[in-house]
Design an enzyme around this catalytic site. Structure first.
Site, PDB file in Angstrom:
ATOM      1  N   THR A 166       6.102 -15.310   4.470  1.00  0.00           N
ATOM      2  CA  THR A 166       5.245 -14.176   4.799  1.00  0.00           C
ATOM      3  C   THR A 166       5.254 -13.874   6.291  1.00  0.00           C
ATOM      4  O   THR A 166       5.413 -14.788   7.125  1.00  0.00           O
ATOM      5  CB  THR A 166       3.794 -14.483   4.384  1.00  0.00           C
ATOM      6  OG1 THR A 166       2.926 -13.484   4.923  1.00  0.00           O
ATOM      7  CG2 THR A 166       3.322 -15.830   4.893  1.00  0.00           C
ATOM      8  N   TYR A 203      -3.475 -19.635   5.198  1.00  0.00           N
ATOM      9  CA  TYR A 203      -2.420 -19.047   4.365  1.00  0.00           C
ATOM     10  C   TYR A 203      -1.082 -19.037   5.117  1.00  0.00           C
ATOM     11  O   TYR A 203      -0.065 -19.561   4.632  1.00  0.00           O
ATOM     12  CB  TYR A 203      -2.815 -17.620   3.949  1.00  0.00           C
ATOM     13  CG  TYR A 203      -1.685 -16.837   3.341  1.00  0.00           C
ATOM     14  CD1 TYR A 203      -1.152 -17.197   2.115  1.00  0.00           C
ATOM     15  CD2 TYR A 203      -1.129 -15.745   4.009  1.00  0.00           C
ATOM     16  CE1 TYR A 203      -0.090 -16.488   1.563  1.00  0.00           C
ATOM     17  CE2 TYR A 203      -0.081 -15.028   3.464  1.00  0.00           C
ATOM     18  CZ  TYR A 203       0.434 -15.408   2.244  1.00  0.00           C
ATOM     19  OH  TYR A 203       1.479 -14.710   1.706  1.00  0.00           O
TER      20      TYR A 203
HETATM   21  C1  UD1 Z   1      -0.549  -8.465   3.388  1.00  0.00           C
HETATM   22  C2  UD1 Z   1      -0.520  -9.598   2.392  1.00  0.00           C
HETATM   23  C3  UD1 Z   1      -0.348 -10.901   3.081  1.00  0.00           C
HETATM   24  C4  UD1 Z   1       0.873 -10.848   3.974  1.00  0.00           C
HETATM   25  C5  UD1 Z   1       0.784  -9.665   4.923  1.00  0.00           C
HETATM   26  C6  UD1 Z   1       2.066  -9.560   5.705  1.00  0.00           C
HETATM   27  C7  UD1 Z   1      -1.764  -9.585   0.341  1.00  0.00           C
HETATM   28  C8  UD1 Z   1      -3.073  -9.718  -0.340  1.00  0.00           C
HETATM   29  N1  UD1 Z   1      -1.761  -9.621   1.663  1.00  0.00           N
HETATM   30  O1  UD1 Z   1      -1.705  -8.568   4.185  1.00  0.00           O
HETATM   31  O2  UD1 Z   1      -0.196 -11.927   2.125  1.00  0.00           O
HETATM   32  O3  UD1 Z   1       0.936 -12.013   4.726  1.00  0.00           O
HETATM   33  O4  UD1 Z   1       0.607  -8.484   4.167  1.00  0.00           O
HETATM   34  O5  UD1 Z   1       2.114  -8.383   6.437  1.00  0.00           O
HETATM   35  O6  UD1 Z   1      -0.720  -9.453  -0.259  1.00  0.00           O
HETATM   36  N2  UD1 Z   1      -7.046  -2.057   4.610  1.00  0.00           N
HETATM   37  C9  UD1 Z   1      -8.086  -1.157   4.645  1.00  0.00           C
HETATM   38  N3  UD1 Z   1      -8.857  -1.024   3.517  1.00  0.00           N
HETATM   39  C10 UD1 Z   1      -8.645  -1.739   2.368  1.00  0.00           C
HETATM   40  C11 UD1 Z   1      -7.565  -2.663   2.346  1.00  0.00           C
HETATM   41  C12 UD1 Z   1      -6.791  -2.810   3.488  1.00  0.00           C
HETATM   42  O7  UD1 Z   1      -8.325  -0.498   5.650  1.00  0.00           O
HETATM   43  O8  UD1 Z   1      -9.400  -1.575   1.391  1.00  0.00           O
HETATM   44  C13 UD1 Z   1      -6.165  -2.182   5.799  1.00  0.00           C
HETATM   45  C14 UD1 Z   1      -6.097  -3.566   6.423  1.00  0.00           C
HETATM   46  O9  UD1 Z   1      -7.109  -3.741   7.376  1.00  0.00           O
HETATM   47  C15 UD1 Z   1      -4.680  -3.560   7.014  1.00  0.00           C
HETATM   48  C16 UD1 Z   1      -3.875  -2.714   6.022  1.00  0.00           C
HETATM   49  O10 UD1 Z   1      -4.852  -1.914   5.335  1.00  0.00           O
HETATM   50  O11 UD1 Z   1      -4.674  -2.901   8.262  1.00  0.00           O
HETATM   51  C17 UD1 Z   1      -3.114  -3.523   4.996  1.00  0.00           C
HETATM   52  O12 UD1 Z   1      -3.999  -4.473   4.388  1.00  0.00           O
HETATM   53  P1  UD1 Z   1      -3.602  -5.306   3.081  1.00  0.00           P
HETATM   54  O13 UD1 Z   1      -2.988  -4.401   2.083  1.00  0.00           O
HETATM   55  O14 UD1 Z   1      -4.814  -6.078   2.681  1.00  0.00           O
HETATM   56  O15 UD1 Z   1      -2.446  -6.275   3.572  1.00  0.00           O
HETATM   57  P2  UD1 Z   1      -2.437  -7.308   4.811  1.00  0.00           P
HETATM   58  O16 UD1 Z   1      -3.774  -7.782   5.174  1.00  0.00           O
HETATM   59  O17 UD1 Z   1      -1.612  -6.673   5.885  1.00  0.00           O
END
Ligand code: UD1
Length: 330
Positions: A117, A141
């Protein structure tokens, strides 16, 4: 030449199984079904329900089936959960991986492909992030995955096994033919959450932080289509089977999109103006995480085919509709 896919009933693993079947490979799956779902394993693929850390069980499967390569997806992936339960994460991602690698060595498996990752980089000082960037995970993680990379590196020097560790950036989308997708009910991924909001399964969604040092203030990530990611694993397998050396490589497209850009695409593709609220930053979120992808293109014969955010969102949305029909029918 049978390939063992651990976590093959999960999100990325199930797409890997489809890729291998489409290529005419023989596949078997081990999954404990803790987050995976049995129906995502295609008919004709044996699903052995069990634990990758259970060495007598795993070694019997490896010997009986003549496993030549392992593609190891089984593990835990939710960063905040790893902060709350570090020992659980080190058990699932590190200790059980150690057992699986030992089983592979003992039974003469030749190649091992590991789901790593971008979380191994922690909060990178620069983007795009290359594989040579110092590893500084900021969550159990990320650390649990980094430790497994280290084990593989040491094992490959000592034993007759080559490996590829692929550091995934943000995996998204679903099988273009609608055969699989992200089915974990509690998934927290941005694109899945936004699709659920578009389909009215959530009253609203939140943007976690709008004050990051990025062009629009929201987090920037490198979203890679899950089927392209599976194809990268197939390329890794070809590389190792062809006598290629062990490698640790980033897996992304090398381009970043902000949370607002992703939400705009979900709204445009779905045609639904769902409610989006601004919320606090989520602990441990880097401002930006974009892959430097030069190395993977140099090492592997891999051409992304679905490198387009609208395509990723279209497939993710279609899969949420499939899931909604399934749960209504149940
Ligand atoms: C994901 C992976 C993680 C990996 C990483 C590598 C999962 C659960 N997480 O994390 O295992 O190590 O990519 O880049 O697979 N966000 C919002 N609102 C929401 C959800 C997310 O604003 O409801 C934002 C987050 O703050 C972030 C972005 O969207 O800026 C992506 O978030 P998310 O999809 O949760 O992935 P990561 O945290 O980047």
């Amino acid at each position: 030449m049978t390939i063992l896919v651990t976590g093959g009933a999960g999100y990325i693993g199930s797409h890997m199984v489809l890729n291998l079947l489409d290529a005419g490979e023989t596949v078997i799956v081990i999954d404990d079904l803790s987050t995976g779902v049995a129906w995502s394993v295609p008919d004709g693929v044996p699903l052995m329900t069990g634990d990758v850390g259970d060495q007598p069980f795993v070694e019997k499967v490896m010997r009986d089936e003549g496993i030549s390569a392992v593609i190891h997806f089984a593990g835990s992936i939710v960063v905040p959960d790893s902060v709350a339960d570090p020992l659980g994460y080190y058990l699932n991602n590190t200790v059980k991986s150690r057992a699986l690698i030992e089983s592979a060595v003992r039974t003469g498996v030749s190649h091992f492909i590991f789901s790593s990752t971008a979380a191994v980089y922690g909060i990178p000082k620069e983007n795009p992030v290359s594989e040579n960037t110092q590893l500084q995970p900021i969550s159990p993680y990320g650390a649990s995955k980094m430790m497994t990379e280290t084990m593989l590196d040491d094992v490959a020097r000592a034993h007759d096994l080559t490996f590829a560790a692929l550091r995934y950036f943000n995996v998204a989308g679903a099988d273009p033919e609608g055969r699989s997708g992200q089915s974990t009910p509690r998934a927290t991924h941005l694109i899945k959450v936004a699709c659920q909001a578009a389909l009215g399964q959530r009253s609203h969604m939140a943007i976690f932080g709008t004050d990051y040092p990025t062009p629009d203030g929201t987090g920037v990530r490198d979203y890679i289509h899950v089927s392209d990611l599976a194809a990268a694993h197939a390329a890794a397998l070809r590389h190792l089977r062809g006598g290629g050396e062990s490698v640790i490589l980033n897996c992304g497209y090398g381009s970043g999109f902000s949370v607002r850009e992703v939400i705009d695409v979900v709204k445009a593709v779905s045609g639904v103006e769902f409610d989006v609220r601004v919320s606090e930053r989520r602990t441990g979120d880097p401002a930006a995480l974009v892959a430097d992808v030069r190395a993977i293109h140099e090492e592997f014969d891999w051409t992304p085919r679905l490198n387009d955010l609208r395509t990723i969102v279209t497939h993710a949305l279609r899969w949420e509709e499939v899931l909604a029909k399934r749960s209504n029918a149940a």
